[in-house]
Design a protein around this motif. Structure first.
Motif, PDB file in Angstrom:
ATOM      1  N   ALA A  89       0.834  -1.204   0.000  1.00 53.27           N
ATOM      2  CA  ALA A  89       0.000   0.000   0.000  1.00 53.27           C
ATOM      3  C   ALA A  89       0.869   1.255   0.000  1.00 53.27           C
ATOM      4  O   ALA A  89       0.604   2.198  -0.767  1.00 53.27           O
ATOM      5  N   ARG A  90       1.896   1.301   0.833  1.00 48.84           N
ATOM      6  CA  ARG A  90       2.750   2.493   0.900  1.00 48.84           C
ATOM      7  C   ARG A  90       3.546   2.678  -0.390  1.00 48.84           C
ATOM      8  O   ARG A  90       3.803   3.803  -0.806  1.00 48.84           O
ATOM      9  N   ARG A  91       3.920   1.578  -1.024  1.00 47.52           N
ATOM     10  CA  ARG A  91       4.631   1.692  -2.299  1.00 47.52           C
ATOM     11  C   ARG A  91       3.722   2.242  -3.384  1.00 47.52           C
ATOM     12  O   ARG A  91       4.107   3.150  -4.137  1.00 47.52           O
ATOM     13  N   GLU A 102       1.115   4.034  -3.046  1.00 48.87           N
ATOM     14  CA  GLU A 102       0.741   5.419  -2.733  1.00 48.87           C
ATOM     15  C   GLU A 102       1.906   6.385  -2.876  1.00 48.87           C
ATOM     16  O   GLU A 102       1.777   7.569  -2.566  1.00 48.87           O
ATOM     17  N   LEU A 103       3.068   5.872  -3.319  1.00 47.46           N
ATOM     18  CA  LEU A 103       4.297   6.655  -3.512  1.00 47.46           C
ATOM     19  C   LEU A 103       4.906   7.149  -2.194  1.00 47.46           C
ATOM     20  O   LEU A 103       5.796   8.005  -2.212  1.00 47.46           O
ATOM     21  N   VAL A 104       4.434   6.604  -1.074  1.00 47.51           N
ATOM     22  CA  VAL A 104       4.984   7.014   0.221  1.00 47.51           C
ATOM     23  C   VAL A 104       6.440   6.583   0.336  1.00 47.51           C
ATOM     24  O   VAL A 104       7.299   7.357   0.778  1.00 47.51           O
ATOM     25  N   LEU A 105       6.741   5.353  -0.044  1.00 51.68           N
ATOM     26  CA  LEU A 105       8.117   4.858   0.050  1.00 51.68           C
ATOM     27  C   LEU A 105       9.059   5.671  -0.822  1.00 51.68           C
ATOM     28  O   LEU A 105      10.190   5.987  -0.423  1.00 51.68           O
ATOM     29  N   LYS A 106       8.603   6.023  -2.006  1.00 52.20           N
ATOM     30  CA  LYS A 106       9.435   6.811  -2.917  1.00 52.20           C
ATOM     31  C   LYS A 106       9.747   8.181  -2.327  1.00 52.20           C
ATOM     32  O   LYS A 106      10.887   8.669  -2.401  1.00 52.20           O
ATOM     33  N   ARG A 107       8.756   8.820  -1.701  1.00 54.32           N
ATOM     34  CA  ARG A 107       8.976  10.137  -1.107  1.00 54.32           C
ATOM     35  C   ARG A 107       9.895  10.047   0.113  1.00 54.32           C
ATOM     36  O   ARG A 107      10.749  10.918   0.324  1.00 54.32           O
ATOM     37  N   LEU A 108       9.732   8.991   0.896  1.00 53.86           N
ATOM     38  CA  LEU A 108      10.570   8.839   2.082  1.00 53.86           C
ATOM     39  C   LEU A 108      12.040   8.691   1.708  1.00 53.86           C
ATOM     40  O   LEU A 108      12.927   9.141   2.434  1.00 53.86           O
ATOM     41  N   ARG A 109      12.307   8.058   0.574  1.00 53.41           N
ATOM     42  CA  ARG A 109      13.706   7.848   0.159  1.00 53.41           C
ATOM     43  C   ARG A 109      14.396   9.142  -0.252  1.00 53.41           C
ATOM     44  O   ARG A 109      15.634   9.185  -0.339  1.00 53.41           O
ATOM     45  N   THR A 110      13.619  10.184  -0.515  1.00 51.15           N
ATOM     46  CA  THR A 110      14.228  11.463  -0.906  1.00 51.15           C
ATOM     47  C   THR A 110      14.678  12.268   0.314  1.00 51.15           C
ATOM     48  O   THR A 110      15.344  13.297   0.157  1.00 51.15           O
ATOM     49  N   GLY A 111      14.323  11.815   1.514  1.00 53.45           N
ATOM     50  CA  GLY A 111      14.703  12.517   2.737  1.00 53.45           C
ATOM     51  C   GLY A 111      15.903  11.870   3.410  1.00 53.45           C
ATOM     52  O   GLY A 111      16.736  11.224   2.765  1.00 53.45           O
ATOM     53  N   GLU A 112      15.981  12.020   4.723  1.00 51.06           N
ATOM     54  CA  GLU A 112      17.116  11.519   5.478  1.00 51.06           C
ATOM     55  C   GLU A 112      17.048  10.023   5.742  1.00 51.06           C
ATOM     56  O   GLU A 112      18.066   9.394   6.061  1.00 51.06           O
ATOM     57  N   LEU A 113      15.869   9.443   5.647  1.00 51.85           N
ATOM     58  CA  LEU A 113      15.697   8.029   5.953  1.00 51.85           C
ATOM     59  C   LEU A 113      16.471   7.138   4.993  1.00 51.85           C
ATOM     60  O   LEU A 113      16.428   7.328   3.773  1.00 51.85           O
ATOM     61  N   ARG A 114      17.177   6.167   5.553  1.00 53.61           N
ATOM     62  CA  ARG A 114      17.835   5.159   4.746  1.00 53.61           C
ATOM     63  C   ARG A 114      16.846   4.022   4.469  1.00 53.61           C
ATOM     64  O   ARG A 114      15.826   3.898   5.129  1.00 53.61           O
ATOM     65  N   ASP A 115      17.195   3.201   3.483  1.00 52.16           N
ATOM     66  CA  ASP A 115      16.258   2.162   3.060  1.00 52.16           C
ATOM     67  C   ASP A 115      15.853   1.244   4.212  1.00 52.16           C
ATOM     68  O   ASP A 115      14.666   0.946   4.396  1.00 52.16           O
ATOM     69  N   HIS A 116      16.836   0.767   4.987  1.00 52.65           N
ATOM     70  CA  HIS A 116      16.502  -0.161   6.070  1.00 52.65           C
ATOM     71  C   HIS A 116      15.691   0.521   7.169  1.00 52.65           C
ATOM     72  O   HIS A 116      14.872  -0.119   7.832  1.00 52.65           O
ATOM     73  N   GLU A 117      15.883   1.823   7.351  1.00 53.53           N
ATOM     74  CA  GLU A 117      15.094   2.557   8.337  1.00 53.53           C
ATOM     75  C   GLU A 117      13.633   2.653   7.911  1.00 53.53           C
ATOM     76  O   GLU A 117      12.729   2.556   8.753  1.00 53.53           O
TER      77      GLU A 117
END
Length: 260
Positions: A89-91, A93-108
């Motif tokens: 669902a988050r993928r 909804e593009l949530v995961l894509k937006r989160l990757r543009t910030g400080e969060l690392r993939d495993h976080e």
């Protein structure tokens, strides 16, 4: 999600993401129902079946049959199935894509999204243990450290397996379909309905290699106190192998953008 970006430590970022994910989880009635109620309802139907089993000579009782199975259902529905749907669902909804543009690392991102389901799994486990101990006269575990080890291994392993399954789903609906084979195979072969102790030896040897089997064996053995050191090492090795394989698969195939 702005709170996540403003937090500078990994634990803070994952905590902020987990809080946001918990809010979203509360809005999904179907996922919430499956996570909170299904693992409590199904084991009740198992009591009668367990009472009809010939457990003489196995070292098991009705309580030590039903309790590990109840914890297994919690892992399958509250963690694995629910979290598979969350990742997809988050993928989409593009949530995961937006989160990757910030400080969060993939495993976080993956861990933060998994934390609410893991917490639900822990709470369910504690309630189920207390309930089965009181209502089914399961008593106290002979080796509580094995019970804790089994539950912890199961939480980590099925969170990773949820990410693997979600990698191949195109929608939340298909995620539920893709999760069903693991659920059915685990229900039939991992000792949830038929303990390994009453299976034919050759069949039990094969079934013990399934992901959930190691968890059930550690919990049931920790309660009944019949596991040898070799049995414990074999169960732990199976859980570690499935976890490492799942982590490799996530690193290799997990998708961060919608599937088309």
């Amino acid at each position: 999600m702005s709170t996540v970006a403003m937090t500078t430590t990994p634990m803070g970022r994952m905590g902020a993401l987990a809080r946001a994910e918990l809010t979203l989880l509360g809005r999904s009635k179907g996922t919430l129902f499956a996570a909170l109620f299904v693992p409590f309802v199904i084991p009740l139907s198992m009591k009668q079946a367990a009472e009809g089993m010939d457990l003489k000579g196995t070292g098991l009782s009705v309580g030590t049959v039903v309790l590990p199975s109840a914890l297994g259902f919690s892992l399958l529905f509250a963690v694995y199935s629910a979290l598979t749907a969350v990742y997809v669902a988050r993928r989409e909804e593009l949530v995961l894509k937006r989160l990757r543009t910030g400080e969060l690392r993939d495993h976080e991102i993956l861990v933060g999204a998994a934390l609410p389901s893991v917490v639900i799994g822990i709470v369910q486990s504690l309630v189920l243990i207390a309930g089965c101990a009181a209502l089914l006269d399961a008593g106290a575990p002979s080796a509580p450290h094995l019970v804790v080890l089994g539950i912890a291994a199961g939480l980590v392993m099925f969170a990773a397996l949820a990410a693997v399954t979600g990698s191949f789903a195109r929608s939340v609906e298909s995620a539920q379909v893709l999760a069903m084979p693991m659920i059915f195979v685990s229900m039939l072969g991992s000792g949830l309905f038929v303990p390994f102790e009453v299976m034919p030896d050759k069949l039990a040897a094969v079934c013990e290699l399934l992901p959930l089997s190691s968890v059930i064996e550690l919990v049931r053995g920790g309660w009944a106190g019949h596991l040898s050191g070799g049995d414990v090492l074999a169960a732990v090795a199976t859980a570690v192998a499935w976890t490492l394989l799942s982590v490799f698969a996530v690193r290799r195939w997990f998708r961060w953008e919608p599937r088309h």
